[in-house]
Scaffold this motif. Structure first.
Motif, mmCIF file in Angstrom:
data_model
loop_
_atom_site.group_PDB
_atom_site.id
_atom_site.type_symbol
_atom_site.label_atom_id
_atom_site.label_comp_id
_atom_site.label_asym_id
_atom_site.label_seq_id
_atom_site.Cartn_x
_atom_site.Cartn_y
_atom_site.Cartn_z
ATOM 1 N N ALA A 173 0.873 -1.189 0.067
ATOM 2 C CA ALA A 173 0.035 0.045 0.066
ATOM 3 C C ALA A 173 0.814 1.207 0.121
ATOM 4 N N VAL A 174 0.180 2.409 -0.637
ATOM 5 C CA VAL A 174 0.952 3.758 -0.447
ATOM 6 C C VAL A 174 0.199 4.515 0.473
ATOM 7 N N HIS A 175 1.173 5.106 1.469
ATOM 8 C CA HIS A 175 0.203 5.942 2.488
ATOM 9 C C HIS A 175 0.524 7.277 2.083
ATOM 10 N N THR A 176 -0.395 8.178 2.404
ATOM 11 C CA THR A 176 -0.020 9.526 1.752
ATOM 12 C C THR A 176 -0.344 10.688 2.948
ATOM 13 N N ARG A 177 -0.765 10.055 4.258
ATOM 14 C CA ARG A 177 -1.752 10.821 5.212
ATOM 15 C C ARG A 177 -0.510 12.143 5.702
ATOM 16 N N ARG A 202 1.574 12.598 -6.511
ATOM 17 C CA ARG A 202 2.879 12.133 -7.348
ATOM 18 C C ARG A 202 3.334 10.850 -7.112
ATOM 19 N N GLY A 203 3.234 10.489 -5.667
ATOM 20 C CA GLY A 203 3.699 9.142 -5.021
ATOM 21 C C GLY A 203 2.641 8.166 -5.738
ATOM 22 N N ARG A 204 1.128 8.062 -5.643
ATOM 23 C CA ARG A 204 0.171 7.335 -6.178
ATOM 24 C C ARG A 204 0.772 7.208 -7.434
ATOM 25 N N ASP A 205 0.388 8.288 -8.412
ATOM 26 C CA ASP A 205 0.802 8.195 -9.758
ATOM 27 C C ASP A 205 2.040 7.437 -10.277
ATOM 28 N N ALA A 206 3.115 7.624 -9.633
ATOM 29 C CA ALA A 206 4.150 6.739 -9.981
ATOM 30 C C ALA A 206 3.957 5.352 -9.614
ATOM 31 N N VAL A 207 3.335 5.013 -8.496
ATOM 32 C CA VAL A 207 2.993 3.501 -8.056
ATOM 33 C C VAL A 207 1.996 2.755 -9.171
#
Length: 258
Positions: free
Chosen positions: A136-140, A149-154
């Motif tokens: 999972a990618v956490h961005t909180r 940017r993090g979600r798009d990259a993953v």
């Protein structure tokens, strides 16, 4: 919860109470492993466990090992657990229900997780959580632009290498998994295993809607907090959820003493 809703559940022969954890029993945390049930929620769960003909389960997107930590769940616990959105089951008396994992799936999981960690390492507040069936990618802790940017990259990595994986989103999180089970499957499996005549499911997030949509006429779905939902009952917060569960436990216990 209306009197009719309560009467229906109080009168059920065998009742399954299936509950999401984060946001439903425990406040959301910036550091997810610090999550713990509020005392009022723990008291309500314990009261239901002690009620005859009532089975209580925690149904979470968390990996089973992590769910056991945050739920303070030991081998003697009567609570049923469904982790990884239902792909992992733990049952009293027998423990973890075995599941066969394809080594190729595990190898791809590890490879993509490493790539995800590499492309997000420089992004402040973005971090990767390992999960048994993916990650999972956490961005909180990130600002909106950095989180995107993090979600798009993953997303790009998973689309290119594992387009068959299931993607889910929740509160400041995007999850990717090679297993496709949802919480609806978890509720169905628990209902069948326990021989439940009716079920209550409660949750607070998008990933809980699979289970809420799957409920039948004799069941009850509860949404904690705001947001579009298939639930027939909405409560404001965790203490209100705990109050609903405590009322259900008290009235089911009283009905069985009569």
């Amino acid at each position: 919860m209306s009197d009719a809703d309560l009467t229906r559940l109080v009168g059920a022969g065998r009742l399954l109470v299936a509950l999401d954890f984060d946001g439903t029993l425990a406040p959301l945390q910036d550091e997810p492993m610090k999550a713990r049930m509020l005392p009022v929620a723990r008291e309500a769960v314990d009261a239901l466990v002690a009620t005859p003909d009532t089975v209580v389960a925690l149904v979470s997107g968390r990996s089973l090992d992590d769910l056991r930590v945050i739920a303070e769940h030991d081998d003697d616990s009567p609570l049923r657990l469904a982790g990884s959105h239902g792909a992992e089951l733990w049952l009293p008396g027998s423990g973890l229900v075995p599941a066969d994992d394809d080594p190729a799936d595990i190898a791809l999981r590890d490879d993509l997780r490493e790539r995800a960690e590499a492309v997000t390492a420089h992004l402040d507040g973005v971090w990767i959580e390992p999960k048994r069936y993916g990650f999972a990618v956490h961005t909180r802790l990130a600002d909106a632009e950095t989180g995107e940017r993090g979600r798009d990259a993953v997303d790009a990595i998973v689309r290119a290498n594992a387009p068959h994986w299931r993607r889910r989103t929740g509160h400041n999180i995007a999850e990717y998994a090679f297993r496709h089970e949802g919480k609806d499957a978890a509720v169905a499996a628990l209902r069948e295993r326990e021989g439940a005549d009716a079920a209550l499911f409660a949750g607070d997030d998008v990933t809980d809607e699979d289970a809420l949509r799957s409920l039948g006429d004799g069941d009850l779905g509860v949404r904690v907090g705001e947001g579009a939902t298939a639930a027939s009952v909405r409560v404001a917060d965790i203490p209100a959820m705990a109050a609903l569960l405590s009322r259900l436990a008290a009235e089911r216990a009283a009905a069985r003493r009569e």
